[in-house]
Design a protein around this motif. Structure first.
Motif, mmCIF file in Angstrom:
data_model
loop_
_atom_site.group_PDB
_atom_site.id
_atom_site.type_symbol
_atom_site.label_atom_id
_atom_site.label_comp_id
_atom_site.label_asym_id
_atom_site.label_seq_id
_atom_site.Cartn_x
_atom_site.Cartn_y
_atom_site.Cartn_z
ATOM 1 N N THR A 34 1.213 -0.991 0.200
ATOM 2 C CA THR A 34 -0.279 0.034 0.711
ATOM 3 C C THR A 34 0.413 1.689 0.141
ATOM 4 N N CYS A 35 0.280 1.514 -0.781
ATOM 5 C CA CYS A 35 0.868 3.535 -1.009
ATOM 6 C C CYS A 35 0.767 4.578 0.026
ATOM 7 N N ALA A 36 1.819 4.998 0.547
ATOM 8 C CA ALA A 36 0.915 6.014 2.187
ATOM 9 C C ALA A 36 1.621 7.138 1.925
ATOM 10 N N ALA A 37 1.235 8.506 2.020
ATOM 11 C CA ALA A 37 1.529 9.316 2.825
ATOM 12 C C ALA A 37 1.018 9.865 3.385
ATOM 13 N N HIS A 38 2.463 10.932 4.532
ATOM 14 C CA HIS A 38 2.442 11.588 5.161
ATOM 15 C C HIS A 38 1.321 12.652 4.791
ATOM 16 N N PRO A 39 -0.194 12.492 5.928
ATOM 17 C CA PRO A 39 -1.065 14.229 5.549
ATOM 18 C C PRO A 39 -0.864 14.762 5.775
ATOM 19 N N ALA A 40 0.327 15.751 6.026
ATOM 20 C CA ALA A 40 1.090 16.879 6.096
ATOM 21 C C ALA A 40 0.793 17.243 4.763
ATOM 22 N N LEU A 41 1.465 15.883 3.663
ATOM 23 C CA LEU A 41 1.659 16.717 2.041
ATOM 24 C C LEU A 41 0.149 17.056 1.339
ATOM 25 N N ARG A 42 -1.202 15.896 2.135
ATOM 26 C CA ARG A 42 -2.395 16.396 1.721
ATOM 27 C C ARG A 42 -2.633 16.135 0.808
ATOM 28 N N THR A 43 -2.267 14.749 0.323
ATOM 29 C CA THR A 43 -2.518 13.727 -1.509
ATOM 30 C C THR A 43 -3.945 13.240 -0.525
ATOM 31 N N VAL A 44 -4.766 12.138 -1.211
ATOM 32 C CA VAL A 44 -5.627 11.676 -1.264
ATOM 33 C C VAL A 44 -5.750 10.228 -1.852
ATOM 34 N N THR A 45 -5.493 10.556 -3.163
ATOM 35 C CA THR A 45 -5.489 9.673 -4.180
ATOM 36 C C THR A 45 -4.181 9.518 -4.812
ATOM 37 N N LEU A 46 -2.837 8.536 -6.176
ATOM 38 C CA LEU A 46 -1.742 8.452 -5.984
ATOM 39 C C LEU A 46 -1.924 9.334 -7.317
ATOM 40 N N LYS A 47 -3.546 10.120 -8.218
ATOM 41 C CA LYS A 47 -3.151 10.984 -8.896
ATOM 42 C C LYS A 47 -2.545 12.697 -7.997
ATOM 43 N N ASP A 48 -3.224 13.068 -6.751
ATOM 44 C CA ASP A 48 -2.384 14.199 -6.384
ATOM 45 C C ASP A 48 -0.959 14.055 -5.774
ATOM 46 N N LEU A 49 -0.265 13.058 -5.442
ATOM 47 C CA LEU A 49 0.880 12.660 -5.092
ATOM 48 C C LEU A 49 1.913 12.912 -6.833
ATOM 49 N N ILE A 50 1.285 12.138 -7.844
ATOM 50 C CA ILE A 50 1.763 12.740 -8.963
ATOM 51 C C ILE A 50 2.116 14.448 -9.532
ATOM 52 N N ALA A 51 0.735 14.706 -9.172
ATOM 53 C CA ALA A 51 0.216 15.636 -8.887
ATOM 54 C C ALA A 51 1.505 16.857 -8.426
ATOM 55 N N ALA A 52 1.328 16.477 -7.283
ATOM 56 C CA ALA A 52 2.136 16.927 -6.011
ATOM 57 C C ALA A 52 3.723 16.977 -6.428
ATOM 58 N N ALA A 53 4.426 16.195 -7.645
ATOM 59 C CA ALA A 53 5.759 15.199 -8.059
ATOM 60 C C ALA A 53 6.063 16.770 -8.753
ATOM 61 N N LYS A 54 4.932 16.712 -9.974
ATOM 62 C CA LYS A 54 4.624 17.368 -11.253
ATOM 63 C C LYS A 54 5.471 19.297 -10.414
ATOM 64 N N SER A 55 4.724 19.332 -9.273
ATOM 65 C CA SER A 55 4.236 20.761 -9.086
ATOM 66 C C SER A 55 5.754 21.489 -8.056
ATOM 67 N N LYS A 56 6.282 19.688 -7.400
ATOM 68 C CA LYS A 56 6.808 20.422 -5.963
ATOM 69 C C LYS A 56 8.362 20.320 -6.586
ATOM 70 N N ALA A 57 9.920 20.494 -6.080
ATOM 71 C CA ALA A 57 10.871 19.928 -6.435
ATOM 72 C C ALA A 57 11.252 18.614 -6.083
ATOM 73 N N ASP A 58 11.157 18.515 -4.645
ATOM 74 C CA ASP A 58 11.005 17.380 -4.083
ATOM 75 C C ASP A 58 10.824 16.572 -3.513
ATOM 76 N N ILE A 59 9.791 15.183 -3.997
ATOM 77 C CA ILE A 59 8.847 14.347 -3.369
ATOM 78 C C ILE A 59 9.130 13.413 -2.426
ATOM 79 N N ARG A 60 9.841 12.856 -1.768
ATOM 80 C CA ARG A 60 10.758 12.153 -0.627
ATOM 81 C C ARG A 60 9.934 10.691 -0.106
ATOM 82 N N TYR A 61 10.278 9.394 -0.966
ATOM 83 C CA TYR A 61 9.803 8.585 -0.578
ATOM 84 C C TYR A 61 10.607 7.652 0.364
#
Length: 308
Positions: A113-140
């Motif tokens: 299961t791919c899961a994110a800390h709530p501080a990232l404010r992502t609730v779907t995978l599409k949100d995560l990808i959008a964040a990666a496209k708009s933000k320089a550094d998404i760390r896993y």
């Protein structure tokens, strides 16, 4: 009068079986071995001795199994990492899954299961990808370079055309703790590990790694459903025997282990731990080892991933 093969099958097993788990006690493969082993003992009257041989990314235990006498009394619980990933990321490996083993059956899939800390404010995978496209550094976080938790996340990034920053840890527990502490943004970890934190609101579940939704979290869409058809990455475990083990013994092992996997109480215990019981044919299991090797081998080459 019994033929040689029939007599061999009838006499087997003639002593306790040694089941090598190439990881320390307490992990997913160890749990599966200790659930299934006693049920084999009930039927055959011979003990299943679980031999944990951790270390070296599973290499130590798998090499030990490869060199064992091919008489069916030493078996291996290998996983996707030891059988499909290691051959492509280690420069020198003292075993070859196809050359040194007979695939008997896949025991179970452990979904990620791919899961994110709530501080990232992502609730779907599409949100995560959008964040990666708009933000320089998404760390896993991952359980280590070359682990399933590493490659599963990288495979998503490659399919989505985005880059994530990999932060490897020495084990899954440390990786998960780093996400919970908001030191990194997300992780792709076994569902059994992640689910309690999702239920408690400490993590947001983004996607399931399996081809179909998992009974463990049926409300969670898969990666494939969210725009990436064909995506699948699971931490599977399977049963193998050293090359040269007689066919009649291999057939008996397949019959017995798949029988146990279909017992209602065994399926309930595995499902309760987030694992999905399998029990496929040897040819299908061998094909998955090979096909996953091709998939992760290609990814490792693209990443320039090579370990000593």
């Amino acid at each position: 009068m019994l033929s040689g093969a029939a007599a061999q099958a009838q006499d087997y097993p003639s002593r306790p079986l040694r089941l090598i788990v190439p990881f320390p006690p307490g992990g997913g493969a160890d749990f599966l071995a200790r659930v299934i082993g006693p049920r084999i003992t009930e039927r055959w009257g011979q003990s299943i001795i679980v031999d944990n041989r951790g270390g070296g990314s599973g290499i130590i235990g798998v090499e030990l199994a490869a060199r064992a006498a091919p008489d069916g009394h030493t078996l291996l619980f290998g996983d996707v990492g030891t059988l499909s990933i290691n051959p492509f990321i280690f420069a020198k490996l003292p075993y070859d899954p196809a050359r040194d083993f007979h695939a008997i059956t896949k025991i179970a899939d452990n979904p990620l299961t791919c899961a994110a800390h709530p501080a990232l404010r992502t609730v779907t995978l599409k949100d995560l990808i959008a964040a990666a496209k708009s933000k320089a550094d998404i760390r896993y976080a991952s359980a280590g370079t070359g682990s399933m938790t590493h490659l599963a996340a990288e495979l998503i990034g490659r399919r989505a055309g985005v880059s994530f920053t990999h932060v490897p840890f020495k084990g899954g527990g440390l990786a998960l703790n780093a996400v919970l502490a908001n030191q990194v943004n997300f992780v792709c970890m076994t569902t059994a590990s992640v689910k309690p934190h999702v239920q408690a609101g400490r993590l947001n579940a983004l996607a399931m790694s399996t081809a179909r939704r998992s009974p463990a979290m049926p409300e969670l869409p898969t990666v494939a459903e969210q725009g990436f058809p064909g995506y699948e990455s699971t931490q599977w475990v399977g049963l193998l025997a050293p090359r040269g083990t007689p066919a009649v013994i291999l057939a008996k092992l397949h019959s017995e282990f798949t029988r146990v996997l279909n017992l209602p109480d065994v399926r309930e215990r595995l499902s309760g731990a987030g694992a999905e019981p399998a029990g496929n044919l040897p040819a299908a299991f061998a094909a998955q080892i090979r096909e996953d090797g091709e998939k992760y081998g290609k990814l490792a080459a693209e990443l320039g991933l090579k370990l000593d």
